[in-house]
Design an enzyme around this catalytic site. Structure first.
Site, PDB file in Angstrom:
ATOM      1  N   LYS A  62       0.833  -1.205   0.000  1.00  0.00           N
ATOM      2  CA  LYS A  62       0.000   0.000   0.000  1.00  0.00           C
ATOM      3  C   LYS A  62       0.868   1.256   0.000  1.00  0.00           C
ATOM      4  O   LYS A  62       0.562   2.241  -0.687  1.00  0.00           O
ATOM      5  CB  LYS A  62      -0.938  -0.013   1.206  1.00  0.00           C
ATOM      6  CG  LYS A  62      -2.016  -1.085   1.095  1.00  0.00           C
ATOM      7  CD  LYS A  62      -2.824  -1.187   2.369  1.00  0.00           C
ATOM      8  CE  LYS A  62      -3.854  -2.314   2.260  1.00  0.00           C
ATOM      9  NZ  LYS A  62      -4.625  -2.462   3.498  1.00  0.00           N
ATOM     10  N   HIS A 104      -0.274  -5.766  18.271  1.00  0.00           N
ATOM     11  CA  HIS A 104      -1.362  -6.742  18.307  1.00  0.00           C
ATOM     12  C   HIS A 104      -1.922  -6.850  19.711  1.00  0.00           C
ATOM     13  O   HIS A 104      -1.272  -6.522  20.696  1.00  0.00           O
ATOM     14  CB  HIS A 104      -0.909  -8.120  17.812  1.00  0.00           C
ATOM     15  CG  HIS A 104       0.396  -8.577  18.385  1.00  0.00           C
ATOM     16  ND1 HIS A 104       0.524  -9.076  19.656  1.00  0.00           N
ATOM     17  CD2 HIS A 104       1.629  -8.581  17.842  1.00  0.00           C
ATOM     18  CE1 HIS A 104       1.788  -9.379  19.875  1.00  0.00           C
ATOM     19  NE2 HIS A 104       2.480  -9.080  18.804  1.00  0.00           N
TER      20      HIS A 104
END
Length: 118
Positions: A62, A104
């Site tokens: 991206k 995370h």
């Protein structure tokens, strides 16, 4: 000068289901060096590792502005650790500086990649 920024996230439960099915997805996504690290891990840590590396490759693509596929493939991007445990990302298709971050919790794995031109 910043060339691009990419961010991605994956659900931990989704990655756990993939890990439970065996190594085929991991072998597709991870470079040989990453796969060697992955195989040394067990349980939750293995899920976090695979999910983090998958997401980092998505974030990188991206930031490049291409997405995964024609110009950037999984094996082009590798993230290993430095001596302090920080992620160090390199890519066959980019020669500038790559800054990467992984976080995370019990539900999500989130990654960020910033590309800087030389």
């Amino acid at each position: 000068m910043i060339k691009g920024i990419g961010i991605d996230s994956v659900e931990v439960d989704r990655v756990k289901k993939i890990v439970d099915r065996g190594d085929s997805f991991a072998k597709k996504v991870l470079t040989p060096n990453e796969f060697a690290q992955y195989k040394k891990m067990k349980g939750k840590r293995q899920v976090e590792y695979l999910g983090g590396r998958f997401s980092l490759k998505e974030s990188f693509s991206k930031a490049m502005g291409t997405g995964l596929g024609k110009y950037v493939v999984f094996q082009d991007v590798e993230t290993l650790w430095d001596e302090f445990g920080h992620p160090v990302t390199t890519a066959k298709v980019y020669d500038g500086k790559i800054f990467s971050s992984i976080t995370h919790d019990n539900h999500e794995i989130i990654t960020l990649v910033v590309l800087e031109d030389k």
